[in-house]
Design a protein around this motif. Structure first.
Motif, PDB file in Angstrom:
ATOM      1  N   VAL A   1       0.862  -1.182   0.000  1.00 23.68           N
ATOM      2  CA  VAL A   1       0.000   0.000   0.000  1.00 23.68           C
ATOM      3  C   VAL A   1       0.894   1.226   0.000  1.00 23.68           C
ATOM      4  O   VAL A   1       1.785   1.350   0.847  1.00 23.68           O
ATOM      5  CB  VAL A   1      -0.908   0.021   1.251  1.00 23.68           C
ATOM      6  CG1 VAL A   1      -1.716   1.290   1.297  1.00 23.68           C
ATOM      7  CG2 VAL A   1      -1.808  -1.199   1.273  1.00 23.68           C
ATOM      8  N   MET A   2       0.678   2.101  -0.976  1.00 23.65           N
ATOM      9  CA  MET A   2       1.411   3.352  -1.041  1.00 23.65           C
ATOM     10  C   MET A   2       0.399   4.465  -1.189  1.00 23.65           C
ATOM     11  O   MET A   2      -0.604   4.316  -1.876  1.00 23.65           O
ATOM     12  CB  MET A   2       2.359   3.368  -2.232  1.00 23.65           C
ATOM     13  CG  MET A   2       3.499   2.382  -2.096  1.00 23.65           C
ATOM     14  SD  MET A   2       4.603   2.424  -3.497  1.00 23.65           S
ATOM     15  CE  MET A   2       4.124   0.930  -4.336  1.00 23.65           C
ATOM     16  N   GLY A   3       0.652   5.572  -0.527  1.00 23.12           N
ATOM     17  CA  GLY A   3      -0.268   6.682  -0.640  1.00 23.12           C
ATOM     18  C   GLY A   3       0.358   7.947  -0.102  1.00 23.12           C
ATOM     19  O   GLY A   3       1.429   7.936   0.473  1.00 23.12           O
ATOM     20  N   CYS A   4      -0.346   9.023  -0.288  1.00 23.62           N
ATOM     21  CA  CYS A   4       0.111  10.317   0.183  1.00 23.62           C
ATOM     22  C   CYS A   4      -1.043  10.964   0.933  1.00 23.62           C
ATOM     23  O   CYS A   4      -2.146  11.080   0.403  1.00 23.62           O
ATOM     24  CB  CYS A   4       0.547  11.187  -0.988  1.00 23.62           C
ATOM     25  SG  CYS A   4       1.311  12.741  -0.481  1.00 23.62           S
ATOM     26  N   ALA A   5      -0.803  11.335   2.190  1.00 25.56           N
ATOM     27  CA  ALA A   5      -1.814  12.014   2.989  1.00 25.56           C
ATOM     28  C   ALA A   5      -1.157  13.201   3.669  1.00 25.56           C
ATOM     29  O   ALA A   5      -0.075  13.072   4.250  1.00 25.56           O
ATOM     30  CB  ALA A   5      -2.398  11.065   4.033  1.00 25.56           C
TER      31      ALA A   5
END
Length: 164
Positions: A102-106
Motif C-alpha cells: 500500500v502506497m499513498g500520500c496524505a
C-alpha cells in the motif's frame, strides 16, 4: 559460497497453530517493523511481518519498489526488506505477498505499508526461530530477534486452530 534460500511459498491454505504473536522488531520515528505472528504447520512455519513507513523513508521505499518499466533508466534501483530466517541455520527468505503493498500520500507525506509472509520448511517441533531484518536503502538498520515459540501442542489446546 552458495547461500541457502527459503523460496517464496505461501503457507498451507488452512490449519496451522499460532506459536508466536505480535512483537515490535524495530521502531523509529517514521518506521515500524512488526512480527504479526508465527504459525506452525506439520510441514513448517509461516512468518508474517508488517512494515509501515512514513515521510522521507516512505518516499524512498516507494522509489525502491516501483516497477522498473524503462530498461534504459540508469537511476532505476530495486530493493526490499531483507530477511534471514533460521531454525538450525540462517537462510535468505524470499517473501510471499498475499496482498499488494500500500502506497499513498496524505497531508503531503508518503505512507508505505507491506505485509510479506515467509515460509520456513522445517519439521516440527520448533522451539526457537532466529530472524534478522534490514532495509538499508530506507534507513532500517539490521535487527536480530530470537523468538521463543510456544509448542504447537500447547497452543492448540489453548485456542482453536487458525487459518494460515
Amino acid at each position: 559460497m552458495h547461500r541457502r534460500r527459503l523460496p517464496e511459498n505461501p503457507s498451507p491454505p488452512c490449519g496451522g497453530v499460532s506459536v508466536h504473536g505480535r512483537r515490535v522488531i524495530a521502531a523509529e520515528a517514521d518506521l515500524t517493523l512488526e512480527l504479526v505472528r508465527v504459525a506452525a504447520f506439520d510441514s513448517g512455519l509461516a512468518v508474517h511481518l508488517a512494515l509501515t513507513v512514513t515521510g522521507a523513508a516512505a518516499d524512498r521505499a516507494r522509489y525502491e519498489t516501483r516497477p522498473l518499466t524503462d530498461p534504459a533508466d540508469r537511476s532505476a534501483g530495486w530493493s526490499y526488506l531483507d530477511v534471514w530466517v533460521g531454525v538450525d541455520r540462517c537462510a535468505v527468505a524470499d517473501p510471499y505477498f498475499p496482498r499488494p503493498d500500500v502506497m499513498g500520500c496524505a497531508a503531503g507525506h508518503w505512507m508505505y505499508r507491506t505485509t510479506p509472509q515467509y515460509w520456513v520448511d522445517t519439521a516440527a517441533p520448533v522451539r526457537s526461530l532466529a530472524l534478522t531484518t534490514e532495509w538499508a536503502q530506507i534507513g532500517l538498520k539490521p535487527a536480530v530477534t530470537t523468538l521463543t515459540l510456544t509448542s504447537a501442542e500447547r497452543a492448540a489446546t489453548r485456542s482453536p486452530a487458525s487459518s494460515g
